[in-house]
Design a protein around this motif. Structure first.
Motif, short mmCIF file in Angstrom:
data_model
loop_
_atom_site.label_atom_id
_atom_site.label_comp_id
_atom_site.label_asym_id
_atom_site.label_seq_id
_atom_site.Cartn_x
_atom_site.Cartn_y
_atom_site.Cartn_z
N UNK A 174 0.68 -1.11 0.08
CA UNK A 174 0.01 -0.19 -0.01
C UNK A 174 0.88 0.95 0.12
N UNK A 175 1.84 1.04 0.81
CA UNK A 175 2.79 2.23 0.99
C UNK A 175 3.64 2.55 -0.26
N UNK A 176 3.80 1.68 -1.17
CA UNK A 176 4.71 1.99 -2.28
C UNK A 176 3.78 2.77 -3.27
N UNK A 177 2.41 2.55 -3.12
CA UNK A 177 1.65 3.23 -4.37
C UNK A 177 1.26 4.49 -3.75
N UNK A 178 1.05 4.38 -2.28
CA UNK A 178 0.65 5.74 -1.67
C UNK A 178 1.69 6.81 -2.02
N UNK A 179 2.87 6.45 -1.69
CA UNK A 179 3.99 7.34 -1.80
C UNK A 179 4.56 7.73 -3.22
N UNK A 180 3.84 6.97 -4.22
CA UNK A 180 4.34 7.24 -5.50
C UNK A 180 5.55 6.25 -6.21
N UNK A 181 5.95 5.60 -5.29
CA UNK A 181 7.07 5.08 -5.72
C UNK A 181 6.67 4.10 -7.01
N UNK A 182 5.25 3.40 -6.82
CA UNK A 182 4.84 2.80 -7.83
C UNK A 182 3.55 3.76 -8.53
N UNK A 183 3.64 3.92 -9.73
CA UNK A 183 2.69 4.80 -10.36
C UNK A 183 1.67 4.13 -11.10
N UNK A 200 -0.83 -8.20 -10.33
CA UNK A 200 0.05 -6.82 -10.02
C UNK A 200 0.03 -6.69 -8.66
N UNK A 201 -0.83 -6.90 -7.66
CA UNK A 201 -1.11 -6.70 -6.37
C UNK A 201 -0.08 -7.50 -5.68
N UNK A 202 0.04 -8.72 -6.17
CA UNK A 202 0.84 -10.05 -5.51
C UNK A 202 2.21 -9.76 -5.95
N UNK A 203 2.68 -9.28 -7.11
CA UNK A 203 4.00 -8.92 -7.60
C UNK A 203 4.47 -7.79 -6.57
N UNK A 204 3.54 -6.81 -6.42
CA UNK A 204 4.11 -5.86 -5.43
C UNK A 204 4.28 -6.50 -4.17
N UNK A 205 3.65 -7.10 -3.32
CA UNK A 205 3.75 -7.64 -2.13
C UNK A 205 5.02 -8.37 -2.15
N UNK A 206 5.21 -9.25 -3.28
CA UNK A 206 6.28 -10.32 -3.07
C UNK A 206 7.60 -9.84 -3.52
N UNK A 207 7.47 -8.70 -4.52
CA UNK A 207 8.68 -8.11 -4.78
C UNK A 207 9.29 -7.23 -3.74
N UNK A 208 8.48 -6.53 -3.07
CA UNK A 208 9.07 -5.77 -1.99
C UNK A 208 9.39 -6.42 -0.95
#
Length: 894
Positions: free
Chosen positions: A370-379, A500-508
């Motif tokens: 959530x944070x990654x999208x919230x703070x704009x690291x992921x657009x 997408x959501x899972x890639x973000x979670x697992x990637x981070x």
RNA sequence: GGGCGGAUAGCUCAGUUGGGAGAGCGCGGCCCUUACAAGGCUGAGGUCACAGGUUCAAUCCCUGUUCCGCCUACCA
């Protein structure tokens, strides 16, 4: 030398091979160039390319080709997904045809068969991507079951387990009785159906009356272990704690109170079936109720269902109702809309089912995501999808990752059958390991005593690692260093959560970095009526058929031109036909230019040419605008804009205006003028081809290869040729302004011809009354006017007198008269002009009102007021001039 | 239940910081003008779903309504 029309079939395969043979799509592990990387959403090996893939791939190819040409070390990493359930289903069907089934083959035999199937059919979609022109780095192609990727899967599983983020337990999961496996919440599709709400009477044990419960699934009553009511429900306060006798089976079950019960639904009293409903499961855990499984994995009734044993669940429903009716315990049946969960693979109604499964604890992972999208690291683009993303992430539930099938990543867990010491027993004999253990780590039992978990992992578990597992993770490879995090992920919204959501979670979690900077979510393609395409509806459009019929370029361009952000694409074949015409237009424009070049023509960069004509300077200036607009729209993922800008420029400005004007330079006597025109034509053509290349790679490459050698000195192929940048051409406001005047004059004459239905074969003269400043511009470019407006003899001056029998057109700073001796109809002309005045007056009156408004004058920006003033004056002047001419005509008519 | 998106020319759709709307196809008219008839030129066609509000000014911003689509949910 160059054929009259473009034939994609002859060109596409050859060019694709040319690109491959020269390795143009290969990215460098190490490079001076900045990296740019896209990993492909891996299509299923079972699938064939559908139109959604085609759009997805086209967008990625546009980006990759654009970046590659713009000097990036561009990597488009391709691959395929093993698609557990889907592939197993396909191969099982195939086996059935051969009179086999997987039971007979056994696990190893079956898996061998699937691999054989994969080798034979799994590459189909890759071949189809190539037909589309996809510039993937095929040397880096990956498959989710490759050894490297499998290693990554085991690594992730083990580490998540060790951190307590993976656990195993008995819970209610979604069970597909046909696929015979658990599926995740996301894999259930909900659809509203007309159903019934059944009201059942449960008699009290003491014989004094009964309580009525409402249910949509009466057959589950066989597994009831309680009746529940809301603790605050006054109607039922006195029955809490009493015992009821479950009809048919005559089991005695308690009435309990639980907050979860909504008193307003049904009767406010609910039957509790802990093993077959997620809510009831929770209630049962709170109240220590027992769990009775009344169904087996194939959707039939179990031992626990008494004499219904062996019946299909829906048949059983009918029978239970029949029996309850007989017993007088069916109180009522009402119509009720129910939301039915169905398996997204086979549409079978999913059963909530109690079983032992593996889960990922997702909450802690979701917080970072959530944070990654919230703070704009992921657009996320378009940004509207952010909300859906947040909503899902914030309400995320644990992810059931085990599947009771054979094709996939086997869960890296072994169970010690011996458990010969306390340590082993404490661990329940559970061994979680990256590699097959050779002995029990707790009690030293031999390998043969260790049994691996039968289940495989959800396919999406391995896809979640795709952006880094494909680059070599967990090894610290150079590719990983160079290309991770990747730049953009291009996909449809239908897999935003799945993937997408899972890639973000697992990637981070595992790389400490975001997997991609941008997520570009494109439209979904529907049929011409706006319906989702599906095989069963028979409305699918086969991309290969489109490519065969219209060529890959036309097909790609169509998809691009219609794929506006945030909107579905209604796809119709005639649209492709329209863009094939565009392809043909480009072909013929190039053909015209190429056949006009002779041996004597000196090919030079336009910057070195001194005597450019007005038309030359104009098209170069327009080109310069187009170059920056196209780059900008690509930067912002507005692909439809890029496509339309190019379409408009090439067809209407380059072909309709410039090419026609250049003809007079080409066929004229002045060598310098010809020289300038030839080189401007070539330059604009080459720039256009370059700009278009990412969108339509084949025809642009083909034509570019045909350009005179000096034009191709820099590169061997257009696909590695520098992409045009704004400074490649010169903006020239002055030329644009002058050209507008020339074009106005031409259009004015043409309109007269058109509105009066005068055939082009009728020879016309024109007289232009104009101001001192404009006079010279017109005179200098008089050839263009006579050629494009088809007039012989033009008079230009400040004090031209309108001949009596002439049609007129009024433009800013110009009055155009076209004498029509012989076939002049004064009445018709008056009518035409009066209509014209009416039209202008309409616009003028709007502005008049505005200008009369003091608030507007006072509060609107000065520039806006100024603009309106000028516009108004123009209108009024035009009206006046037309009016004068009408008067003259009326005078003359008498 | 919650959320999102759409409603603009006959059809399909653009319209990015609010200044009175554009394209493609289709339609009418004139043309085989030597790159292209898969073409050229030209024209007609729109109270930007409805009702309010903010503003000098609304297709655009805000509120509500209607119709259509989608996503999501532990509506037994």
């Amino acid at each position: 030398m160059i054929e009259k029309s473009y034939n994609p079939k002859e060109v596409e395969e050859k060019l694709y091979n040319f690109w491959i043979e020269n390795g143009y799509f290969r990215a460098e592990s190490r490079s001076e160039k900045p990296p740019y990387c896209i990993v492909i959403p891996p299509p299923n090996i079972t699938g064939s390319l559908h139109i959604g893939h085609a759009l997805d791939a086209t967008v990625q190819d546009i980006l990759i080709r654009w970046k590659r040409m713009s000097g990036f070390n561009a990597l488009w990493l391709p691959g395929t997904d093993h698609a557990g359930i889907a592939t197993q289903n396909v191969v099982e069907k195939e086996l059935k045809r051969q009179g086999l089934d997987r039971g007979k083959l056994g696990r190893d035999g079956f898996i061998k068969k699937v691999w054989e199937w994969k080798e034979e059919y799994g590459g189909k979609i890759i071949y189809q991507l190539k037909r589309l022109g996809a510039s993937c780095d095929w040397g880096r192609e990956r498959f989710t079951l490759d050894e490297g990727l499998s290693m990554a899967v085991r690594e992730v599983f083990v580490r998540l387990y060790e951190e307590g983020l993976i656990y195993r337990g008995d819970y209610i999961i979604n069970w597909c009785p046909r696929c015979h496996t658990a599926i995740s919440d996301l894999e259930v599709e909900h659809e509203e159906h007309r159903g019934k709400l059944y009201y059942l009477k449960y008699p009290f044990k003491d014989g004094r009356g009964y309580v009525i419960v409402a249910t949509t699934r009466p057959e589950t009553m066989l597994g009831d272990t309680a009746v529940a009511v809301n603790p605050d429900d006054n109607r039922y306060k006195n029955i809490v704690g009493k015992i009821v006798r479950l009809p048919i089976l005559n089991r005695e079950i308690p009435v309990i109170a639980d907050e979860l019960i909504d008193p307003s639904f049904g009767t406010g009293a609910v039957k509790v079936t802990p093993a077959h409903d997620p809510n009831d499961f929770e209630i049962a855990r709170r109240h220590g109720l027992s769990f009775i499984k009344i169904m087996t994995g194939d959707g039939r009734m179990s031992e626990e269902a008494g004499h219904y044993k062996g019946q299909d669940r829906f048949k059983c429903r009918e029978n239970v109702i029949k029996d309850l009716k007989k017993l007088g315990l069916l109180s009522d049946i009402k119509d009720h809309i129910i939301s039915l969960g169905q398996c997204y693979r086979c549409n079978t109604v999913v059963e909530p089912y109690l079983s032992k499964q593996w889960f990922v604890k997702t909450k802690p992972l979701a917080e970072d995501a959530i944070r990654a999208v919230m703070d704009g690291r992921i657009n996320i683009i378009p940004s509207g999808w952010r909300n859906s993303y947040f909503d899902w992430m914030e309400n995320i539930k644990d992810w059931c990752i085990s599947r009771q099938i054979w094709w996939g990543h086997r869960i890296p867990v072994w169970y010690c059958q011996k458990m010969q010491n306390a340590k082993c027993k404490m661990q329940n004999g559970v061994i979680v390991s990256r590699d097959a253990p050779t002995a029990c780590p707790y009690c030293d039992a031999e390998a043969a005593a260790l049994k691996q978990d039968e289940d495989v992992l959800d396919t999406w578990f391995s896809s979640a690692l795709w952006p880094f597992s494909t680059l070599g993770w967990p090894d610290k490879t150079q590719d990983l260093k160079t290309f991770y995090p990747t730049n953009v992920l291009v996909t449809g919204f239908d897999i935003l959560f799945f993937w997408v959501a899972r890639m973000v979670m697992i990637g981070l979690k595992f790389t400490g970095e975001i997997p991609f900077k941008d997520v570009y979510i494109h439209a979904l393609i529907r049929d011409a009526l706006g319906q989702k395409m599906s095989k069963s509806k028979g409305n699918v459009v086969d991309p290969i058929e489109m490519i065969e019929t219209y060529g890959a370029d036309a097909f790609r361009f169509t998809l691009t031109a219609f794929a506006a952000q945030g909107r579905d694409v209604k796809f119709a074949v005639d649209k492709v036909e329209g863009y094939r015409h565009f392809i043909n237009k480009i072909w013929n424009a190039a053909r015209f230019i190429l056949i006009n070049i002779t041996e004597e023509d000196e090919i030079k960069p336009v910057k070195e040419i001194s005597c450019l004509s007005l038309a030359d300077r104009w098209i170069l200036s327009r080109l310069s605008g187009v170059i920056s607009d196209v780059n900008k729209s690509l930067e912002e993922y507005r692909f439809n804009d890029s496509a339309n800008i190019l379409y408009q420029f090439i067809w209407h400005e380059f072909c309709d205006w410039y090419l026609e004007m250049a003809k007079s330079s080409l066929y004229g006597d002045d060598k310098k003028t010809r020289h300038a025109a030839i080189n401007t034509l070539l330059h604009t053509l080459e720039m256009s081809l370059s700009l278009l290349h990412p969108f339509m790679p084949y025809i642009t490459e083909k034509l570019w290869q045909s350009l005179p050698a000096p034009r191709r000195a820099v590169s061997k192929s257009l696909c590695i040729h520098p992409y045009p940048r704004a400074e490649d051409s010169i903006k020239d406001e002055n030329a644009e302004g002058k050209m507008n005047t020339i074009m106005d004059a031409i259009t004015g004459i043409r309109t007269i011809r058109g509105e009066l239905n005068l055939s082009p074969s009728i020879e016309l003269k024109a007289m232009i009354k104009t101001t001192n400043g404009t006079k010279d511009i017109l005179n200098e470019n008089i050839v263009y006017i006579s050629k494009l407006a088809r007039v012989k003899g033009i008079e230009i001056g400040e004090d031209i007198k309108k001949p009596d029998d002439a049609a007129i057109a009024v433009k800013p700073t110009m009055e155009i008269f076209v004498p029509l001796k012989g076939f002049f109809d004064a009445d018709a002309e008056i009518k035409r002009l009066e209509k014209e005045i009416l039209k202008i007056e309409e616009s003028a009156s709007f502005i008049r009102k505005k200008l009369a408004n003091r608030e507007f004058i006072g509060k609107a920006p000065k520039t806006v007021v100024e603009e309106n003033n000028t516009k108004y004056e123009e209108f009024i002047e035009k009206i006046q001039k037309i009016q004068e001419n009408i008067e003259k005509l009326k005078q003359w008519r008498k």
